[in-house]
Write a protein that holds these residues in place. Structure first.
Motif, PDB file in Angstrom:
ATOM      1  N   LEU A  79       0.693  -1.071   0.068  1.00  0.00           N
ATOM      2  CA  LEU A  79      -0.239  -0.166   0.692  1.00  0.00           C
ATOM      3  C   LEU A  79       0.890   0.965  -0.030  1.00  0.00           C
ATOM      4  N   GLY A  80       2.344   1.548   0.931  1.00  0.00           N
ATOM      5  CA  GLY A  80       2.848   2.337   0.999  1.00  0.00           C
ATOM      6  C   GLY A  80       3.162   2.932  -0.726  1.00  0.00           C
ATOM      7  N   GLY A  81       4.244   1.748  -0.996  1.00  0.00           N
ATOM      8  CA  GLY A  81       4.526   1.402  -2.381  1.00  0.00           C
ATOM      9  C   GLY A  81       3.444   2.379  -3.120  1.00  0.00           C
ATOM     10  N   ALA A  82       2.291   1.644  -3.762  1.00  0.00           N
ATOM     11  CA  ALA A  82       1.150   2.683  -4.213  1.00  0.00           C
ATOM     12  C   ALA A  82       0.663   3.473  -4.547  1.00  0.00           C
ATOM     13  N   ARG A  83       0.903   3.815  -2.956  1.00  0.00           N
ATOM     14  CA  ARG A  83       0.400   6.096  -3.015  1.00  0.00           C
ATOM     15  C   ARG A  83       2.028   6.322  -3.605  1.00  0.00           C
TER      16      ARG A  83
ATOM     17  N   ARG B 217       2.631   9.924  -9.508  1.00  0.00           N
ATOM     18  CA  ARG B 217       2.219   9.853 -11.066  1.00  0.00           C
ATOM     19  C   ARG B 217       1.515  11.311 -11.222  1.00  0.00           C
ATOM     20  N   MET B 218       1.438  11.692 -10.323  1.00  0.00           N
ATOM     21  CA  MET B 218       0.169  12.811  -9.986  1.00  0.00           C
ATOM     22  C   MET B 218       1.089  13.897  -9.640  1.00  0.00           C
ATOM     23  N   LEU B 219       2.340  14.358  -9.746  1.00  0.00           N
ATOM     24  CA  LEU B 219       2.988  15.235  -9.974  1.00  0.00           C
ATOM     25  C   LEU B 219       3.076  15.287 -11.684  1.00  0.00           C
ATOM     26  N   LEU B 220       3.140  14.327 -12.410  1.00  0.00           N
ATOM     27  CA  LEU B 220       3.441  14.353 -13.858  1.00  0.00           C
ATOM     28  C   LEU B 220       2.901  14.156 -15.138  1.00  0.00           C
ATOM     29  N   GLU B 221       1.841  13.832 -14.636  1.00  0.00           N
ATOM     30  CA  GLU B 221       0.841  12.342 -15.723  1.00  0.00           C
ATOM     31  C   GLU B 221      -0.238  14.021 -15.789  1.00  0.00           C
ATOM     32  N   PRO B 222      -0.777  14.961 -14.475  1.00  0.00           N
ATOM     33  CA  PRO B 222      -1.453  15.941 -15.533  1.00  0.00           C
ATOM     34  C   PRO B 222      -1.270  17.224 -16.183  1.00  0.00           C
ATOM     35  N   ARG B 223       0.153  17.215 -15.690  1.00  0.00           N
ATOM     36  CA  ARG B 223       1.365  18.370 -15.915  1.00  0.00           C
ATOM     37  C   ARG B 223       0.998  18.244 -17.977  1.00  0.00           C
ATOM     38  N   ALA B 224       1.682  16.738 -17.671  1.00  0.00           N
ATOM     39  CA  ALA B 224       2.052  15.760 -19.710  1.00  0.00           C
ATOM     40  C   ALA B 224       0.801  16.728 -20.013  1.00  0.00           C
TER      41      ALA B 224
ATOM     42  N   ALA C  53      -8.811  16.707 -14.802  1.00  0.00           N
ATOM     43  CA  ALA C  53      -9.374  14.938 -14.763  1.00  0.00           C
ATOM     44  C   ALA C  53      -8.338  14.429 -15.149  1.00  0.00           C
ATOM     45  N   CYS C  54      -6.917  14.424 -15.235  1.00  0.00           N
ATOM     46  CA  CYS C  54      -6.161  13.401 -15.025  1.00  0.00           C
ATOM     47  C   CYS C  54      -6.059  13.909 -13.822  1.00  0.00           C
ATOM     48  N   ARG C  55      -5.379  14.333 -12.606  1.00  0.00           N
ATOM     49  CA  ARG C  55      -5.226  14.305 -11.563  1.00  0.00           C
ATOM     50  C   ARG C  55      -6.318  13.252 -10.854  1.00  0.00           C
ATOM     51  N   HIS C  56      -7.926  13.612 -11.363  1.00  0.00           N
ATOM     52  CA  HIS C  56      -9.444  12.721 -10.292  1.00  0.00           C
ATOM     53  C   HIS C  56      -8.999  11.502 -10.451  1.00  0.00           C
ATOM     54  N   HIS C  57      -8.947  11.029 -12.086  1.00  0.00           N
ATOM     55  CA  HIS C  57      -8.637   9.466 -12.434  1.00  0.00           C
ATOM     56  C   HIS C  57      -7.289   9.309 -11.880  1.00  0.00           C
ATOM     57  N   LEU C  58      -6.688  10.079 -11.171  1.00  0.00           N
ATOM     58  CA  LEU C  58      -5.745   8.745 -10.423  1.00  0.00           C
ATOM     59  C   LEU C  58      -6.112   8.519  -8.950  1.00  0.00           C
ATOM     60  N   ALA C  59      -6.305   9.538  -9.052  1.00  0.00           N
ATOM     61  CA  ALA C  59      -7.000   9.522  -7.631  1.00  0.00           C
ATOM     62  C   ALA C  59      -7.569   8.746  -7.218  1.00  0.00           C
ATOM     63  N   GLN C  60      -9.194   8.169  -8.308  1.00  0.00           N
ATOM     64  CA  GLN C  60     -10.299   7.729  -7.804  1.00  0.00           C
ATOM     65  C   GLN C  60      -9.318   6.079  -8.691  1.00  0.00           C
ATOM     66  N   THR C  61      -8.099   5.703  -9.382  1.00  0.00           N
ATOM     67  CA  THR C  61      -7.612   4.633  -9.711  1.00  0.00           C
ATOM     68  C   THR C  61      -6.670   4.325  -8.421  1.00  0.00           C
ATOM     69  N   LEU C  62      -6.001   5.370  -7.804  1.00  0.00           N
ATOM     70  CA  LEU C  62      -5.833   4.731  -6.056  1.00  0.00           C
ATOM     71  C   LEU C  62      -6.568   4.316  -5.024  1.00  0.00           C
TER      72      LEU C  62
ATOM     73  N   ALA D 249      -9.422   3.215  -6.286  1.00  0.00           N
ATOM     74  CA  ALA D 249      -9.548   1.268  -6.182  1.00  0.00           C
ATOM     75  C   ALA D 249      -8.806   0.450  -6.079  1.00  0.00           C
ATOM     76  N   LEU D 250      -8.107   0.882  -5.977  1.00  0.00           N
ATOM     77  CA  LEU D 250      -6.312  -0.065  -5.655  1.00  0.00           C
ATOM     78  C   LEU D 250      -5.974  -0.331  -4.725  1.00  0.00           C
ATOM     79  N   ILE D 251      -6.084   0.531  -3.203  1.00  0.00           N
ATOM     80  CA  ILE D 251      -6.677  -0.213  -1.946  1.00  0.00           C
ATOM     81  C   ILE D 251      -7.393  -0.810  -1.589  1.00  0.00           C
ATOM     82  N   ASP D 252      -8.468  -0.765  -2.179  1.00  0.00           N
ATOM     83  CA  ASP D 252      -9.803  -1.640  -1.904  1.00  0.00           C
ATOM     84  C   ASP D 252      -9.827  -2.883  -2.312  1.00  0.00           C
ATOM     85  N   SER D 253      -8.840  -2.799  -3.727  1.00  0.00           N
ATOM     86  CA  SER D 253      -8.448  -4.520  -4.098  1.00  0.00           C
ATOM     87  C   SER D 253      -7.456  -4.739  -3.301  1.00  0.00           C
ATOM     88  N   LEU D 254      -6.260  -4.340  -2.975  1.00  0.00           N
ATOM     89  CA  LEU D 254      -5.671  -4.703  -2.237  1.00  0.00           C
ATOM     90  C   LEU D 254      -5.856  -5.527  -0.963  1.00  0.00           C
TER      91      LEU D 254
END
Length: 241
Positions: free
Chosen positions: A74-78, A84-91, A208-217, A219-224
């Motif tokens: 979980l720590g690594g995923a976070r 990614r939230m620093l990089l991909e929304p900017r891209a 939109a990109c930042r929101h997607h990454l936050a929601q994906t995280l 969902a990932l925590i719920d799955s883990l």
């Protein structure tokens, strides 16, 4: 790092695919002898592939010991998603800005948006079993968006860093899109990103990109926390997350 060729490349691609798809589970042993027999290769290309995957963080490898598929924590995923939230929304914002000045930049994103709309219409009409068989089509479109973003990003350092994270994010993606509900919400998130980019709206694309990454995280925590994975010692969830 030099790219391997021949048999080592074949073994590398096979193992990487099995790790990313979770056919090889986190914590699974990677015996050189067993893999050599299964893959019809000598131990040398197997060893080279394992070392290469270790360099990408997908394998834990200590010389003289049996390698293992790297655990998912979980720590690594976070930490990964925070980066990614620093990089991909900017891209995404930079690509939207570039597209507003040059419509040729937007061609692949318009094509993806059209494919997404077609997929959405057909997916909702399927029964549960058929929907499950259709997940890979969505994964391919999702990967297509990520690759188009990397290709269109005008900052080569930003693009390279995002690309280098793909190995780490691929198997997490297979966890976070764990059911039709998440599939549909992720589809809506990709629609929002694609619309913002194709409209040349940089602030909307970034949000939109930042929101997607936050929601994906999330969902990932719920799955883990709901599956039997080797997730390490840092499994306690901070209430702030």
């Amino acid at each position: 790092m030099a790219r391997a060729t021949g048999k080592s490349e074949v073994v590398y691609e096979r193992l990487k695919g099995d790790i990313e798809s979770l056919r090889l589970r986190p914590g699974a042993k990677l015996s050189e002898v067993q893999l050599s027999e299964e893959l019809g290769a000598s131990r040398t290309p197997v060893r080279e592939a394992i070392r290469r995957l270790a360099g990408e963080g997908l394998v834990d490898f200590v010389p003289g010991e049996v390698a293992r598929v790297a655990p998912i924590s979980l720590g690594g995923a976070r930490a990964l998603f925070e980066f990614r939230m620093l990089l991909e929304p900017r891209a995404a914002a930079s690509v939207a800005t570039a597209g507003a000045a040059d419509e040729r930049v937007l061609v692949p994103f318009r094509g993806l948006l059209e494919r997404l709309e077609e997929f959405d219409e057909s997916f909702r009409a399927l029964d549960a079993a058929e929907q499950a068989r259709s997940y890979q089509k969505f994964y391919d479109m999702s990967e297509g968006f990520d690759q188009a973003l990397i290709a269109a990003c005008r900052n080569p350092y930003l693009a390279r860093t995002i690309r280098d994270l793909r190995s780490q994010t691929a198997r997490l993606r297979n966890l976070s899109h764990s059911g039709p509900r998440r599939m549909l919400t992720s589809l809506e998130e990709h629609r929002a990103m694609l619309k913002a980019v194709t409209q040349g709206d940089a602030p909307a694309a970034e949000a939109a990109c930042r929101h997607h990454l936050a929601q994906t995280l999330r969902a990932l925590i719920d799955s883990l926390t709901g599956q039997d994975f080797a997730i390490g010692a840092d499994v306690q969830l901070d209430a702030a997350h």
